[in-house]
Design a protein around this motif. Structure first.
Motif, PDB file in Angstrom:
ATOM      1  N   GLY A  63       0.808  -1.203   0.000  1.00  0.00           N
ATOM      2  CA  GLY A  63       0.000   0.000   0.000  1.00  0.00           C
ATOM      3  C   GLY A  63       0.839   1.249   0.000  1.00  0.00           C
ATOM      4  N   GLY A  64       0.150   2.355   0.013  1.00  0.00           N
ATOM      5  CA  GLY A  64       0.805   3.645  -0.135  1.00  0.00           C
ATOM      6  C   GLY A  64       0.957   4.411   1.167  1.00  0.00           C
ATOM      7  N   LEU A  65       0.710   5.700   1.085  1.00  0.00           N
ATOM      8  CA  LEU A  65       1.003   6.609   2.186  1.00  0.00           C
ATOM      9  C   LEU A  65       0.272   6.262   3.478  1.00  0.00           C
ATOM     10  N   LEU A  66      -0.985   5.850   3.385  1.00  0.00           N
ATOM     11  CA  LEU A  66      -1.735   5.539   4.599  1.00  0.00           C
ATOM     12  C   LEU A  66      -1.283   4.242   5.254  1.00  0.00           C
ATOM     13  N   ALA A  67      -0.636   3.379   4.494  1.00  0.00           N
ATOM     14  CA  ALA A  67      -0.169   2.091   5.030  1.00  0.00           C
ATOM     15  C   ALA A  67       1.282   2.134   5.476  1.00  0.00           C
ATOM     16  N   ALA A  68       1.968   3.245   5.257  1.00  0.00           N
ATOM     17  CA  ALA A  68       3.385   3.339   5.608  1.00  0.00           C
ATOM     18  C   ALA A  68       3.563   3.264   7.124  1.00  0.00           C
ATOM     19  N   THR A  69       4.662   2.657   7.522  1.00  0.00           N
ATOM     20  CA  THR A  69       4.981   2.509   8.937  1.00  0.00           C
ATOM     21  C   THR A  69       6.221   3.338   9.287  1.00  0.00           C
ATOM     22  N   ARG A  70       6.489   3.424  10.567  1.00  0.00           N
ATOM     23  CA  ARG A  70       7.698   4.112  11.028  1.00  0.00           C
ATOM     24  C   ARG A  70       8.937   3.446  10.421  1.00  0.00           C
ATOM     25  N   ALA A  71       8.913   2.115  10.348  1.00  0.00           N
ATOM     26  CA  ALA A  71      10.044   1.384   9.754  1.00  0.00           C
ATOM     27  C   ALA A  71      10.228   1.775   8.290  1.00  0.00           C
ATOM     28  N   VAL A  73       9.603   4.711   6.980  1.00  0.00           N
ATOM     29  CA  VAL A  73      10.234   6.035   6.961  1.00  0.00           C
ATOM     30  C   VAL A  73      11.728   5.914   7.264  1.00  0.00           C
ATOM     31  N   VAL A  74      12.075   5.073   8.225  1.00  0.00           N
ATOM     32  CA  VAL A  74      13.495   4.872   8.565  1.00  0.00           C
ATOM     33  C   VAL A  74      14.238   4.285   7.361  1.00  0.00           C
ATOM     34  N   ARG A  75      13.645   3.305   6.716  1.00  0.00           N
ATOM     35  CA  ARG A  75      14.285   2.676   5.557  1.00  0.00           C
ATOM     36  C   ARG A  75      14.359   3.653   4.379  1.00  0.00           C
ATOM     37  N   PHE A  76      13.354   4.516   4.213  1.00  0.00           N
ATOM     38  CA  PHE A  76      13.384   5.517   3.152  1.00  0.00           C
ATOM     39  C   PHE A  76      14.536   6.493   3.397  1.00  0.00           C
ATOM     40  N   ALA A  77      14.750   6.875   4.647  1.00  0.00           N
ATOM     41  CA  ALA A  77      15.874   7.768   4.972  1.00  0.00           C
ATOM     42  C   ALA A  77      17.193   7.102   4.586  1.00  0.00           C
ATOM     43  N   SER A  78      17.314   5.810   4.812  1.00  0.00           N
ATOM     44  CA  SER A  78      18.526   5.084   4.401  1.00  0.00           C
ATOM     45  C   SER A  78      18.644   5.043   2.887  1.00  0.00           C
ATOM     46  N   TYR A  79      17.526   4.824   2.221  1.00  0.00           N
ATOM     47  CA  TYR A  79      17.498   4.822   0.749  1.00  0.00           C
ATOM     48  C   TYR A  79      18.030   6.148   0.194  1.00  0.00           C
ATOM     49  N   LEU A  80      17.642   7.268   0.824  1.00  0.00           N
ATOM     50  CA  LEU A  80      18.065   8.587   0.337  1.00  0.00           C
ATOM     51  C   LEU A  80      19.578   8.759   0.383  1.00  0.00           C
ATOM     52  N   SER A  81      20.240   8.045   1.288  1.00  0.00           N
ATOM     53  CA  SER A  81      21.697   8.159   1.378  1.00  0.00           C
ATOM     54  C   SER A  81      22.413   6.959   0.773  1.00  0.00           C
ATOM     55  N   SER A  82      21.686   6.136   0.038  1.00  0.00           N
ATOM     56  CA  SER A  82      22.262   4.894  -0.490  1.00  0.00           C
ATOM     57  C   SER A  82      23.078   5.071  -1.769  1.00  0.00           C
ATOM     58  N   GLY A  83      22.811   6.145  -2.501  1.00  0.00           N
ATOM     59  CA  GLY A  83      23.464   6.289  -3.799  1.00  0.00           C
ATOM     60  C   GLY A  83      22.776   5.468  -4.878  1.00  0.00           C
ATOM     61  N   ASP A  84      21.572   5.000  -4.601  1.00  0.00           N
ATOM     62  CA  ASP A  84      20.784   4.233  -5.574  1.00  0.00           C
ATOM     63  C   ASP A  84      19.320   4.641  -5.428  1.00  0.00           C
ATOM     64  N   ARG A  85      19.011   5.848  -5.855  1.00  0.00           N
ATOM     65  CA  ARG A  85      17.657   6.394  -5.707  1.00  0.00           C
ATOM     66  C   ARG A  85      16.785   5.946  -6.882  1.00  0.00           C
ATOM     67  N   TYR A  86      16.462   4.665  -6.900  1.00  0.00           N
ATOM     68  CA  TYR A  86      15.717   4.063  -8.000  1.00  0.00           C
ATOM     69  C   TYR A  86      14.288   4.582  -8.118  1.00  0.00           C
ATOM     70  N   ALA A  87      13.730   5.158  -7.073  1.00  0.00           N
ATOM     71  CA  ALA A  87      12.360   5.666  -7.125  1.00  0.00           C
ATOM     72  C   ALA A  87      12.307   7.176  -7.407  1.00  0.00           C
ATOM     73  N   TYR A 115       2.326  13.836   7.526  1.00  0.00           N
ATOM     74  CA  TYR A 115       1.759  12.888   8.487  1.00  0.00           C
ATOM     75  C   TYR A 115       1.129  13.597   9.680  1.00  0.00           C
ATOM     76  N   GLU A 116       1.619  14.762  10.057  1.00  0.00           N
ATOM     77  CA  GLU A 116       0.944  15.554  11.094  1.00  0.00           C
ATOM     78  C   GLU A 116      -0.453  15.931  10.620  1.00  0.00           C
ATOM     79  N   TYR A 117      -0.565  16.297   9.351  1.00  0.00           N
ATOM     80  CA  TYR A 117      -1.881  16.610   8.787  1.00  0.00           C
ATOM     81  C   TYR A 117      -2.772  15.362   8.777  1.00  0.00           C
ATOM     82  N   LEU A 118      -2.227  14.218   8.340  1.00  0.00           N
ATOM     83  CA  LEU A 118      -3.030  12.988   8.269  1.00  0.00           C
ATOM     84  C   LEU A 118      -3.487  12.543   9.659  1.00  0.00           C
ATOM     85  N   ILE A 119      -2.696  12.810  10.692  1.00  0.00           N
ATOM     86  CA  ILE A 119      -3.108  12.526  12.061  1.00  0.00           C
ATOM     87  C   ILE A 119      -4.217  13.493  12.469  1.00  0.00           C
TER      88      ILE A 119
END
Length: 124
Positions: A63-71, A73-87, A115-119
């Motif tokens: 799923g998308g934005l409503l199904a995203a978990t804290r994990a 977001v943490v993994r996305f932050a790692s993706y941003l610094s991975s040097g392989d931004r495939y998305a 996410y503050e807005y969605l809450i």
């Protein structure tokens, strides 16, 4: 000097879920942010939404934005610094470039704001 886009409704990616596109537009309607910030958020939130559903992304849920978990977001932050931004959007010419600390913080700030807005509207 770079010219700022004056369109108050930034274009959103076509490769994200319709529901996510709708949620991002709803968030834009709620936020009092200026056009420049909305355009930056469109890029950043769009990349997160695309990353969530990308075939190369491994996650427990679906799923998308409503199904995203804290994990996620943490993994996305790692993706941003991975040097392989495939998305990353097709507009990003160098997907192997590691984002600076400041750029990664901007991505996470966009996610936090949305996410503050969605809450606030009781969607998550």
């Amino acid at each position: 000097m770079a010219q700022r886009d004056t369109n108050p409704n930034p274009a959103l990616r076509d490769d994200i879920r319709d529901e996510d596109r709708r949620l991002i537009r709803e968030f834009f309607a709620h936020t009092g942010s200026g056009n420049h910030t909305k355009h930056r958020y469109a890029t950043q939130l769009g990349e997160f939404a695309a990353w969530l559903i990308h075939p190369r992304t491994t996650r427990k849920g679906t799923g998308g934005l409503l199904a995203a978990t804290r994990a996620d977001v943490v993994r996305f932050a790692s993706y941003l610094s991975s040097g392989d931004r495939y998305a990353a959007s097709a507009k990003v010419l160098d997907r192997s470039r590691v984002l600076s600390d400041s750029a990664r913080k901007n991505y996470l700030s966009a996610l936090k704001s949305m996410y503050e807005y969605l809450i606030l509207v009781d969607l998550v």
